[in-house]
Scaffold this motif. Structure first.
Motif: not given
Length: 131
Positions: A109-114
């Protein structure tokens, strides 16, 4: 954006970006990216830049922006594709937009947010360009 849809028994479907771990004979992180892109989608990556580094207690993950002009998913050669217990790997072209990201469950999820942040800051033109 090229993403791999993972379909596994008993697990809700999710998407990941092409990539993987560094092997002993990889000369650099960029060499790892080139090898993984070839193994997973039989494509050639033109690396644009490092997008983000994710740190956790047990690993560090590097996410690069790259153009991949051609690929042949049928010619992939990664060892994971020979294991019946790994489920399905389906390559999909996802629009590189916030709506495109919102339509899938991209992991982590963190890379989707980035990626969302980079889209909103208009930092991805050099990758999406006229492709």
């Amino acid at each position: 954006m090229l993403a791999i849809k993972r379909v596994r028994p008993g697990v809700p479907e999710y998407w990941v970006l092409p990539g993987g771990g560094v092997e002993a004979d990889d000369e650099s992180l960029e060499a790892t990216l080139h090898r993984e892109v070839w193994e997973e989608i039989a494509g050639r990556a033109e690396i644009t830049s490092l997008l983000h580094t994710l740190d956790s207690d047990d690993e560090q993950q590097f996410f690069y922006l790259a153009r991949i002009g051609t690929w042949n998913f049928d010619a992939r050669s990664g060892p994971e594709f020979n294991r019946d217990d790994r489920g399905e790997y389906l390559l999909e072209e996802v629009p590189l937009t916030t709506a495109g990201l919102d339509a899938i469950d991209l992991k982590p999820e963190k890379i989707a947010d980035e990626i969302r942040k980079a889209l909103l800051a208009d930092r991805l033109k050099s990758v999406s360009g006229d492709l």
